[in-house]
Scaffold this active site. Structure first.
Site, PDB file in Angstrom:
ATOM      1  N   CYS A  48       0.822  -1.210   0.000  1.00 47.55           N
ATOM      2  CA  CYS A  48       0.000   0.000   0.000  1.00 47.55           C
ATOM      3  C   CYS A  48       0.856   1.260   0.000  1.00 47.55           C
ATOM      4  CB  CYS A  48      -0.958   0.004   1.191  1.00 47.55           C
ATOM      5  SG  CYS A  48      -0.145  -0.040   2.802  1.00 47.55           S
ATOM      6  N   ASN A  49       2.140   1.124   0.347  1.00 48.67           N
ATOM      7  CA  ASN A  49       2.990   2.307   0.464  1.00 48.67           C
ATOM      8  C   ASN A  49       4.150   2.352  -0.517  1.00 48.67           C
ATOM      9  OD1 ASN A  49       1.580   3.514   2.616  1.00 48.67           O
ATOM     10  ND2 ASN A  49       2.505   2.063   4.035  1.00 48.67           N
ATOM     11  N   SER A 104       9.517   1.539   6.260  1.00 42.82           N
ATOM     12  CA  SER A 104       8.056   1.506   6.230  1.00 42.82           C
ATOM     13  C   SER A 104       7.453   2.787   6.791  1.00 42.82           C
ATOM     14  CB  SER A 104       7.536   0.319   7.045  1.00 42.82           C
ATOM     15  OG  SER A 104       7.950  -0.899   6.470  1.00 42.82           O
ATOM     16  N   GLU A 109       6.756  -2.431  11.376  1.00 45.62           N
ATOM     17  CA  GLU A 109       5.549  -3.237  11.175  1.00 45.62           C
ATOM     18  C   GLU A 109       5.926  -4.595  10.576  1.00 45.62           C
ATOM     19  OE1 GLU A 109       2.778  -1.869   8.321  1.00 45.62           O
ATOM     20  OE2 GLU A 109       4.273  -1.243   6.863  1.00 45.62           O
ATOM     21  N   GLN A 111       3.992  -6.623   8.723  1.00 45.79           N
ATOM     22  CA  GLN A 111       3.316  -7.024   7.495  1.00 45.79           C
ATOM     23  C   GLN A 111       4.219  -6.940   6.261  1.00 45.79           C
ATOM     24  OE1 GLN A 111       1.782  -4.832   9.793  1.00 45.79           O
ATOM     25  NE2 GLN A 111       0.966  -6.733  10.622  1.00 45.79           N
ATOM     26  N   GLU A 187      -5.172  -9.887   5.139  1.00 46.97           N
ATOM     27  CA  GLU A 187      -4.294  -9.711   6.299  1.00 46.97           C
ATOM     28  C   GLU A 187      -4.557  -8.392   7.013  1.00 46.97           C
ATOM     29  OE1 GLU A 187       0.467  -9.842   7.431  1.00 46.97           O
ATOM     30  OE2 GLU A 187      -0.152  -9.671   5.341  1.00 46.97           O
ATOM     31  N   MET A 188      -4.687  -7.298   6.269  1.00 50.20           N
ATOM     32  CA  MET A 188      -4.924  -5.999   6.888  1.00 50.20           C
ATOM     33  C   MET A 188      -6.300  -5.949   7.531  1.00 50.20           C
ATOM     34  SD  MET A 188      -3.070  -3.274   7.350  1.00 50.20           S
ATOM     35  CE  MET A 188      -1.936  -3.087   5.977  1.00 50.20           C
TER      36      MET A 188
END
Length: 441
Positions: A48-49, A104, A109, A111, A187-188
């Site tokens: 997502c980033n 991150s 994190e 993930q 997962e999120m």
């Protein structure tokens, strides 16, 4: 072969640019197969980033051109203006830092490591991750494990989902008595559901396009699973909505959310979008009674908490430097060893030939002890002559130095003439370079 990394992240590109490059898995595989034409190896990391492409290639300039062409086609010229590039050891350091969650949005994190591993497995399945890139990824995963074990960065960290729930709690002064909805059971979504339950939400609904996944998650966290077709009705009843789906188009628009306003009678709605591309159209946030946040908004919220993890990040950075140095040295040894072996074979063959010629010239005038002494002398000369170049190649540190020395030895002693001739006769599998304006960084 040299490692190249080209990409963009939350540090360099706004969400509007990042979501253009957020490809579904099938399209990621298509891109990998175009980039990874032998002998090039490729890895596509998409979260997502960030979106990053890693390439191991003998012709770095050619591989870079191909990657820039793909990124321009997918993200437009504007995407090129937000790119960063790393090459050689700097690219290795970046890969290791990404896997260790040191680059991150939410420092530490957990993930991101799972996401990089998924990218690795996808690349292997597409035949794009092989040899050197496979070894580099394995070393990065090993480094991440060491960072988790030897520092407290993971224990001190939060996650995007946890940050979203913290923000919701702040907006409502706690979630007791609130109805919450999790859209997406990946997962999120699972992390968000767990944090929402821990935060004291009274009613927790989970919806997903595949109902069975929603049911499994709801059973784990003590919530209720609802069919995806009831989505807007669930939003109408909710106080908090957390979205994280793989949809390529927004699920929520100003029109479909705005239509729920009359029935809510001014009751505020908190919506947080953890998906890229976004599940919530930005225009939804213009509704007076809606508090809408996306991943870039979450970044601003978690920035204040980063200082507490900075010390652990410094410790982790030292470990990354150690593990990168280890990988670089091992790679130099791998690439230097074949040259050393061929050099020794050549030297020993020459020594044997000269010893046999000398023994033949001396005829029967030597006893067995004298013959063995001459043979031993030949071996000793070879060992002494090769000791220094062998030690030099094995002690080499900086990336590229091992390649330079091994290549020089191979050229000076004519060790690779046959291989070079074969390679020169082979047709090229790469097209001519494409000129792409890269813009600023």
């Amino acid at each position: 072969m040299e490692l190249i990394c080209i990409g963009l992240s939350h540090r360099t590109a706004p969400l509007t640019v990042r979501e253009r490059l957020a490809l579904p898995e099938s399209r990621q595989v298509d891109v990998l197969q175009r980039l990874a034409q032998a002998p090039v190896e490729a890895l596509w990391v998409s979260t997502c980033n960030r979106v990053e492409v890693y390439l191991f290639a003998p012709d770095a300039a050619m591989a870079r051109q191909r990657a820039l062409m793909e990124l321009q086609v997918l993200g437009g010229v504007e995407a090129l203006e937000h790119l960063y590039e790393h090459q050689g050891e700097a690219a290795l350091v970046h890969l290791f830092r990404v896997a260790c969650s040191l680059d991150s949005m939410v420092l530490g994190e957990a993930q991101i490591l799972g996401q990089v591993k998924e990218a690795f497995e996808r690349g292997q399945g597409a035949g794009a991750v092989r040899g050197e890139l496979m070894r580099a990824c394995a070393a990065a995963f090993s480094c991440a494990k060491r960072v988790r074990t030897e520092t407290a960065i993971g224990r001190a960290a939060t996650s995007m989902a946890a940050a979203a729930v913290q923000l919701a709690s702040k907006v409502f002064d706690g979630l007791a008595g609130k109805t919450v909805l999790v859209v997406g059971a990946g997962e999120m979504g699972e992390l968000a559901a767990r944090h929402l339950k821990q935060a004291g939400a009274s009613k927790l609904y989970v919806t997903n396009r595949t109902l069975s996944r929603a049911e499994a998650l709801a059973a784990e966290v003590g919530g209720q699973a609802r069919p995806f077709e009831e989505l807007l009705g669930l939003v109408a009843a909710a106080d908090v909505v957390v979205c994280s789906t793989a949809s390529q188009a927004p699920l929520f628009t100003r029109d479909n959310v705005g239509a729920l306003g009359r029935g809510r009678r001014g009751r505020p709605l908190f919506m947080v979008d953890l998906a890229v591309p976004r599940d919530i159209d930005p225009a939804v946030g213009t509704l007076d009674w809606v508090h809408a946040y996306d991943v870039d908004d979450i970044q601003k919220f978690v920035a204040d908490n980063a200082a507490a993890r900075a010390e652990e990040a410094q410790k982790a950075g030292v470990l990354v430097a150690q593990e990168v140095a280890r990988f670089v040295k091992e790679r130099a040894l791998r690439e230097g060893t074949p040259v050393l072996a061929r050099l020794r074979q050549r030297a020993e063959a020459i020594a044997r030939s000269e010893v046999e010629r000398t023994l033949g010239a001396l005829g029967d005038g030597l006893n067995e002890k004298q013959r063995k002494s001459i043979e031993a002398m030949g071996r000793a000369i070879v060992n002494k002559l090769l000791h220094e170049p062998t030690a030099r190649l094995r002690a080499v540190g900086p990336e590229g130095e091992g390649n330079r020395l091994a290549g020089a030895a191979a050229e000076l002693f004519g060790l690779l003439e046959e291989e070079v001739g074969t390679a020169a006769a082979a047709p090229s599998v790469m097209a001519a370079p494409v000129q792409v304006a890269t813009g600023g960084k």
